[in-house]
Design an enzyme around this catalytic site. Sequence first.
Site, mmCIF file in Angstrom:
data_model
loop_
_atom_site.group_PDB
_atom_site.id
_atom_site.type_symbol
_atom_site.label_atom_id
_atom_site.label_comp_id
_atom_site.label_asym_id
_atom_site.label_seq_id
_atom_site.Cartn_x
_atom_site.Cartn_y
_atom_site.Cartn_z
ATOM 1 C CD GLU A 13 -2.325 -1.149 2.506
ATOM 2 O OE1 GLU A 13 -4.031 -2.182 2.668
ATOM 3 O OE2 GLU A 13 -2.007 -0.627 3.231
ATOM 4 C CG ASP A 218 -9.514 -10.882 6.430
ATOM 5 O OD1 ASP A 218 -8.046 -10.130 6.266
ATOM 6 O OD2 ASP A 218 -10.039 -11.661 7.730
HETATM 7 N N1 ADE Z 1 -6.262 -7.457 9.174
HETATM 8 C C1 ADE Z 1 -6.456 -7.902 8.029
HETATM 9 N N2 ADE Z 1 -7.615 -9.002 8.624
HETATM 10 C C2 ADE Z 1 -7.109 -8.888 9.558
HETATM 11 C C3 ADE Z 1 -7.826 -10.116 10.600
HETATM 12 N N3 ADE Z 1 -8.714 -11.017 10.596
HETATM 13 N N4 ADE Z 1 -7.107 -9.857 12.088
HETATM 14 C C4 ADE Z 1 -7.108 -8.957 12.389
HETATM 15 N N5 ADE Z 1 -6.616 -7.871 11.587
HETATM 16 C C5 ADE Z 1 -6.911 -7.890 10.111
#
Ligand code: ADE
Length: 250
Positions: A13, A218
Amino acid sequence: ERVVGIIGAMHEEINSILQLMTDVKESSYGMRTYYTGIINGVNTVLVFSRWGKVAAATTVTSLIVKFNITELIFIGVAGAISHQLRIGDIVIAERLVQHDMDARPIMERYEIPLLGVTYFEPDTKLVAIAEKAIHATLDNQNQAFIDQDKKDEFLLTSPEVYKGTIASGDQFFAKQVDKDTLLSNLPDSLCVEMEGASVAQVCYEYGVPFVVIRIISDESNENSAINFADFIINVSSKYSHEIIKNIFLL
Ligand code: ADE
């Protein structure tokens, strides 16, 4: 003089945002590389925070005391907590809470010791600007900056923008049971990440206006680590570039 700090939580990024800067100068300090330069006529300082609350808090402190920033934009990825959210959706924080802060029985759960504050609130003007810039990114360009095969891979049909609560803590969420627990403890959480609420605390303490923008990478469950790097390289770094570009056009 206006100086905008930009923190990214991922290397890719930073590299994509760096493309927007001219007159770039690099300096190293406390194991961070700070890029000072100009985006569309505005003085900016860009830095990769690394991961976690301490890393992010120390980085923003340096931006404030050494680089004299007058406002801060934090951009990165987050895991979904609310069931409404899909991969590729974008969250703008309206409140941030440290989900791993727990000084009971001396304080209430989640209360930041000695501040008497549980939730930190971003600057409403910066939130409004971020919202416009994100809508411009999502609507007008139809995400042409992302390869079609990646849109298909991550099912990026029509990403949505959400505003609300972000939970932060020193934990990567990769188990459904942990996600369920967070959702029942802090039911208004839209997403979870590892920096936002610590950056928010430092900005609150120094009186610096800030905004936190998170792209959902996610679902904070057993699938979280799969395709994580792929998403950041091919999707979120491109979003970050476009969103920051649009913020400086407003
Ligand atoms: N950043 C991106 N995905 C995450 C997750 N599953 N847990 C904590 N920080 C995150």
